[in-house]
Design a protein around this motif. Structure first.
Motif: not given
Length: 333
Positions: A10-28
């Motif tokens: 949830g928070a950290g230095n540069v090394s904490a950044l990574h690419i992950e899979s999350i739900p795609r948003p739905v426009p309303t």
């Protein structure tokens, strides 16, 4: 699902950044779903990554507020006559470090054919912030003078050019390297830029103005420049305070008499915490005051470096170095 840049823990230095899979948003409602081609980095991203930035309640946890891309879907009725397939760039409360973003159509702008996606992705946050500082807070007018601190930063690169185009009597800047001062003068049109690391910039500004001072100061430094800002203000001048890179605690001995003697105004402001109506007003000002200059090349757009988003850690490291003279952009292939 979609891919997005996440922060381990949830928070950290540069090394904490990574690419992950999350739900795609739905426009309303009046939102559009945009497939992102490129996104811009901003200093707030570094602070948010470290858990030191107050994120608006409506913002997703994913970093990033500016982007360019292609409209994939509409939630309902578009506010600005956008349609699927349109190339756009825009501003969001967050979520731009991702393959898709759902964003209000009033915060989107049709991307001019003259601009690349990399250029367009670096426009919204800095140019809208500069317009806010000039028009809504600083109330700069033709014939008045202005001083931009951090003269090679993204906001000041935009602000110096906008100030010149508005017809300011003089446009000054400070930076902490001779190369950045030369950049502000040669490339941006600043009247004069002063090295704040090797000279007394406040004395230099007063000398350049014949002792009168400047009508508007736009500051990102905070406590370190507080006294100097009051010293260089002309009568009825105002300081637009947008950041505190130089600290938030004033040293003993600060003289605030200028507030009365000069009828000075000191006003802090931010953009991300504003509601959509306020941000939309600034988006409209960007379309009116800046978009024509993007189309005809009057305004210069500086991209320091483009990274594939898989190298997001390297992009953040470059921003942390404070050595850039232009936007850092990430592209999503």
């Amino acid at each position: 699902m979609m891919r997005a840049v996440g922060i381990e823990g949830g928070a950290g230095n540069v090394s904490a950044l990574h690419i992950e899979s999350i739900p795609r948003p739905v426009p309303t409602g009046t939102q559009a779903l945009v497939r992102i081609k490129a996104f811009g980095l901003n200093r707030m991203d570094l602070l948010q990554r470290m858990g030191m930035y107050p994120v608006p309640p409506q913002a997703p946890s994913t970093l990033g507020v500016e982007f360019s891309g292609v409209v994939e879907a509409l939630g309902g009725e578009s506010e600005e006559n956008f349609k699927v397939g349109d190339e756009v760039f825009g501003l969001a409360y967050g979520g731009a470090y991702a393959e898709y973003i759902a964003v209000s159509t009033h915060m989107l702008v049709h991307k001019p054919a003259e601009l690349t996606h990399e250029q367009a992705a670096g426009i919204p946050e800095v140019w809208i912030t500069a317009l806010q500082a000039i028009y809504l807070v600083g109330e700069l007018a033709p014939g008045k003078s202005i001083l931009w601190h951090a003269g090679a930063s993204g906001v000041s690169i935009a602000g110096i050019q906008l100030s010149v185009a508005l017809g300011a009597a003089a446009v000054y800047a400070t930076a902490r390297a001779d190369s950045k001062c030369e950049f502000a003068e040669r490339e941006l049109g600043a009247t004069k830029a002063f090295n704040a690391k090797t000279s007394d910039w406040a004395k230099e500004v007063l000398a350049a103005t014949g002792g009168k001072g400047v009508d508007v100061v736009v500051d990102f430094i905070g406590a370190e420049y507080f006294q100097g800002n009051l010293d260089v203000l002309a009568r009825d001048g105002r300081v637009v305070h947008l950041g505190a890179m130089g600290g938030v605690k004033l040293p003993a001995g600060v003289d605030i008499s200028a507030f009365v003697r000069k009828r000075a105004r000191f006003e802090g402001s931010s953009l991300r915490s504003r509601d959509e109506a306020y941000q939309g007003k600034l988006r409209d000002q960007m379309v009116e005051h800046a978009l024509p200059g993007f189309r005809d090349g009057k305004f210069k757009l500086f991209v320091e470096k483009v990274f594939p988003w898989e190298q997001i850690q390297d992009a953040h490291r470059l921003m942390e170095s404070n050595k850039t003279m232009g936007k850092i952009i990430c592209t999503i292939g």
